[in-house]
Design an enzyme around this catalytic site. Structure first.
Site, PDB file in Angstrom:
ATOM      1  N   CYS A 195     -48.686   7.006  51.104  1.00 50.80           N
ATOM      2  CA  CYS A 195     -49.737   7.173  52.104  1.00 50.80           C
ATOM      3  C   CYS A 195     -51.122   7.068  51.481  1.00 50.80           C
ATOM      4  CB  CYS A 195     -49.622   8.534  52.758  1.00 50.80           C
ATOM      5  SG  CYS A 195     -48.030   8.854  53.480  1.00 50.80           S
ATOM      6  N   ARG A 212     -50.811   0.317  48.411  1.00 48.67           N
ATOM      7  CA  ARG A 212     -49.972   1.460  48.064  1.00 48.67           C
ATOM      8  C   ARG A 212     -48.638   1.428  48.804  1.00 48.67           C
ATOM      9  NH1 ARG A 212     -53.066   5.721  45.918  1.00 48.67           N
ATOM     10  NH2 ARG A 212     -51.762   7.320  46.843  1.00 48.67           N
ATOM     11  N   TRP A 271     -46.600   6.060  54.933  1.00 48.96           N
ATOM     12  CA  TRP A 271     -45.320   5.569  54.423  1.00 48.96           C
ATOM     13  C   TRP A 271     -44.308   6.624  54.827  1.00 48.96           C
ATOM     14  CZ3 TRP A 271     -41.307   6.886  51.181  1.00 48.96           C
ATOM     15  CH2 TRP A 271     -40.525   5.833  50.684  1.00 48.96           C
ATOM     16  N   ASN A 283     -51.054  13.171  52.764  1.00 47.15           N
ATOM     17  CA  ASN A 283     -50.218  12.415  51.837  1.00 47.15           C
ATOM     18  C   ASN A 283     -49.386  13.429  51.082  1.00 47.15           C
ATOM     19  OD1 ASN A 283     -49.123  10.831  49.840  1.00 47.15           O
ATOM     20  ND2 ASN A 283     -51.049  10.366  48.805  1.00 47.15           N
ATOM     21  N   GLY A 284     -48.067  13.217  51.016  1.00 45.81           N
ATOM     22  CA  GLY A 284     -47.208  14.168  50.302  1.00 45.81           C
ATOM     23  C   GLY A 284     -46.122  14.682  51.221  1.00 45.81           C
ATOM     24  N   GLU A 315     -35.672  -5.829  34.197  1.00 44.53           N
ATOM     25  CA  GLU A 315     -36.983  -5.984  34.837  1.00 44.53           C
ATOM     26  C   GLU A 315     -37.031  -7.262  35.683  1.00 44.53           C
ATOM     27  OE1 GLU A 315     -39.307  -4.137  35.500  1.00 44.53           O
ATOM     28  OE2 GLU A 315     -41.048  -5.386  35.869  1.00 44.53           O
ATOM     29  N   LYS A 353     -37.868  -7.244  39.612  1.00 44.51           N
ATOM     30  CA  LYS A 353     -38.968  -8.020  40.216  1.00 44.51           C
ATOM     31  C   LYS A 353     -38.443  -8.824  41.386  1.00 44.51           C
ATOM     32  CE  LYS A 353     -41.871  -6.589  39.149  1.00 44.51           C
ATOM     33  NZ  LYS A 353     -41.866  -5.461  38.310  1.00 44.51           N
ATOM     34  N   GLU A 375     -37.407  -6.674  44.390  1.00 41.22           N
ATOM     35  CA  GLU A 375     -38.566  -6.020  45.007  1.00 41.22           C
ATOM     36  C   GLU A 375     -39.297  -6.945  45.979  1.00 41.22           C
ATOM     37  OE1 GLU A 375     -40.728  -2.772  42.142  1.00 41.22           O
ATOM     38  OE2 GLU A 375     -40.780  -4.819  41.429  1.00 41.22           O
ATOM     39  N   HIS A 391     -17.197  -7.075  31.784  1.00 46.11           N
ATOM     40  CA  HIS A 391     -16.726  -5.785  32.315  1.00 46.11           C
ATOM     41  C   HIS A 391     -17.119  -5.598  33.768  1.00 46.11           C
ATOM     42  CE1 HIS A 391     -15.481  -4.688  28.309  1.00 46.11           C
ATOM     43  NE2 HIS A 391     -16.662  -5.073  27.858  1.00 46.11           N
ATOM     44  N   LYS A 438     -46.617   1.551  45.987  1.00 50.92           N
ATOM     45  CA  LYS A 438     -47.133   1.304  44.642  1.00 50.92           C
ATOM     46  C   LYS A 438     -47.022   2.551  43.793  1.00 50.92           C
ATOM     47  CE  LYS A 438     -49.188  -1.007  41.443  1.00 50.92           C
ATOM     48  NZ  LYS A 438     -48.298  -1.942  40.747  1.00 50.92           N
TER      49      LYS A 438
END
Ligand code: G6P
Length: 610
Positions: A2, A27, A77, A103-104, A483, A487, A490, A506, A605
């Site tokens: 948020c 964000r 969010w 926010n939170g 990574e 990416k 995402e 495996h 973010k």
């Protein structure tokens, strides 16, 4: 997550609140809203809508706000309750006297809500936030600040709040517990914001509110209090960011711009941290004597920063011969980690606000560990809670998918491994000089990779139809594979798995057929031949191979139809060079698939709640 903006001053507040809010879009959010005090009659008016800020703007066209010089705005969010108009912020009490953006997470909201309902309060949303305006109204006896103080004394959790009241049209109150919130000081105007870039256009004079502080803003002044009521004299910082840091500067997306900033970020780090072949790790907060006493390192981080930490483990163990464990912060905080006063805990975080990483650090401190953080955002919560901070100074990273922050974290970890190896006496001076020389070459290598990005773009575009990707790497490039997969998933939403190539048999080999693409890190290394064997196994099952190899390696063409070359560097430093093709593969595939690269769905973010 948020985002909060607040304005009080002489100008028309609504355009400022909307434009500044746009700078918080990065964000991550799913709805937005704005609440103001009407200059005409002092009443609270608010509008909110599901979706992007443009959806809110469309609503404002049909239902404009009155003239106003005080208000707050918010990007939400969703945590408690679906992303819809009712759950969007702001929230008000039923008398319409108090309006709150948040926010939170308020962890005890259910208990509070039940008791407020029993007292006759009526709730509209499923959010945790809505209890706050009701609580303030419950405690209000004419003193706005007192009512806010009483209300927040009942709240448990992490929260940043922006609050306005129709009874006090010339005041804006901000509260911080856990979630980030700053105050911006202007001339005859003051601001609150979740992040500095949002208000950079208006002011560079910033107060970073500390936990358990309340700021009372009028257009002329800002008073800051601790929760116990004592007034504090906050430090005012002059922020030096350039406004163009938060603009795209001709690039199609922030992510692409940030990928291209990597040569200068690494160059800056090298210039400032290696002076006349000496390491200059200012801020490390630990003396050589203290570093020498360390007998184990634990790295805690989330997401991309965790992958950087994995690269750090290889480097520290190789160079300094100190055992390293790399832990996901969210797991670490709920284990009984074995930590002593001889442990060094390295917390890695771009934002310095990731709730799990902060909690992991607090846990480690309780157990006596020293905390060194590697962080990008100045003045963040993490930096304040650490004995030492190594700032990466990568500049604001706006794209949700981390790129330049990642390579900056890795580069800092190399410098730190070199430092530890010097202190622990595990490196010879010749080897030290050689590695420093090789590290200094990285920015030039980055320019070469970026110059040849059209090859990466065309391979990526040709591969964008694959429904599933596997990323394989080994040893120090195992984290590169993780990574690369992160990416891609995402920003393109294609299922992608990163695996240590040695583990392929495996499990992941079962996935391979002509509908899967496999990105293999096959740069020059001690285990190059083993990666070639993996590639052959993939090809014989008709998987499509994209190989990332060292420039000059002609042999790889016999094994892979698609090859992306990176210039040769020391094996230890290959995660830096391999990172760029990984980022660009994800980028071009996502663009081809029409995805919102900078603001991927559901992601934030900076994850400021657990
Ligand atoms: C979120 C972001 C990632 C980031 C992670 C950790 O998931 O989307 O890009 O790697 O948080 O964030 P931090 O700020 O602690 O590095």
């Amino acid at each position: 997550m948020c985002g909060i903006i607040g304005y009080i001053g002489k100008k028309q507040a609504a355009p400022i609140l909307i434009e500044s809010l746009r700078k918080l879009e990065y964000r991550g959010y799913d709805s937005s809203g704005i609440g103001v005090i009407s200059s005409a009659d002092g009443k609270i008016v608010f509008r909110k809508n599901k979706g992007k800020i443009n959806a809110l703007c469309n609503l404002l066209k049909f239902s404009p706000l009155p003239k106003t010089t005080c208000g707050v705005s918010h990007t939400r969010w969703a945590t408690h309750g679906a992303p819809n108009r009712i759950n969007s912020h702001p929230h008000v009490d039923e008398s319409g006297q108090f309006l709150v953006v948040h926010n939170g997470i308020i962890e005890n909201y259910e208990v509070l809500k039940d008791s407020l309902i029993k007292k006759g309060h009526k709730f509209l949303s499923q959010t945790d936030t809505e209890v706050v305006p009701h609580l303030i109204q419950e405690y209000y006896k004419g003193d706005f600040l007192e009512a806010v103080k009483k209300a927040i004394s009942k709240l448990k959790g992490a929260f940043a709040l922006g609050i306005i009241s129709s009874n006090h049209p010339d005041v804006l109150i901000a509260v911080r517990v856990g979630s980030p919130l700053i105050v911006g000081l202007g001339k005859d105007e003051n601001f609150i914001a979740s992040d500095v870039p949002a208000i950079l256009e208006h002011t560079r004079r910033i107060i970073y509110l500390k936990d358990e502080q309340i700021a009372v803003l009028t257009k002329e002044r800002v008073d800051v209090f601790n929760f116990d009521g004592t007034k504090v004299k906050p430090q005012v910082h002059n922020v030096e960011f350039k406004v163009d840091c938060v603009e795209k500067q001709g690039f199609a997306h922030f992510m692409l711009k940030e990928v291209h900033e990597q040569p200068q970020v690494i160059q800056h780090m090298i210039n400032t941290r290696i002076v006349r072949n000496q390491l200059k790790l200012d801020g490390i907060g630990l003396s050589d004597k203290q570093l020498k006493r360390i007998n184990n390192v634990v790295i805690v981080a989330c997401g991309t920063a965790y992958h950087a930490g994995m690269v750090g483990r290889y480097a520290i163990e190789l160079l300094a011969n100190v055992p390293v464990a790399v832990e996901l912060s969210s797991e670490f905080r709920y284990r009984k980690p074995i930590i002593s006063n001889k442990s060094l805990v390295i917390a890695i975080s771009q934002s310095g606000e990731t709730a799990d990483t902060l909690a992991a650090v607090r846990e480690a401190k309780k157990r006596g560990a020293k905390i060194l953080s590697i962080c990008n955002v100045l003045g963040s919560s993490l930096s304040r809670e650490s004995e030492g901070v190594l700032y990466t100074h990568a500049g604001p990273e706006i794209g949700v998918a981390s790129t330049k922050a990642y390579t900056a974290q890795i580069c800092m970890l190399y410098l730190l491994s070199l430092k530890l190896s010097l202190v622990h006496g595990t490196i010879r001076s010749g080897e030290f000089k050689y590695l420093v020389k090789k590290l200094k070459e990285i920015p030039a290598l980055y320019h070469q990779i970026l110059k040849d990005k059209s090859n990466i773009a065309s391979i990526a575009k040709r591969s964008s139809h694959f429904g599933c990707f596997l990323f394989l790497g080994r040893n120090i490039n195992y984290p590169s594979a993780l990574e690369g997969a992160l990416k891609l998933k995402e920003i393109s939403y294609i299922p992608a798995e990163g695996y240590a190539a040695g583990e392929m048999k495996h499990g992941p080999i079962a996935l391979i057929d002509e509908y899967r693409a496999v990105v293999c890190v096959a740069t020059e290394s001690d285990i190059y031949d083993k990666m070639i064997s993996n590639i052959q196994e993939i090809r014989s099952r008709r998987g499509k191979v994209i190989a990332i190899a060292t420039a000059g390696d002609e042999q790889i063409k016999n094994h892979a139809a698609n090859v992306i070359y990176v210039p040769k560097t020391e094996q230890l430093f290959t995660p830096l060079t391999v990172a760029i093709p990984m980022q660009l593969i994800a980028y071009y595939i996502a663009v081809k698939r029409g995805c919102d690269v900078d603001q991927p769905r559901n992601l934030a973010k900076s994850v400021t709640v657990e």
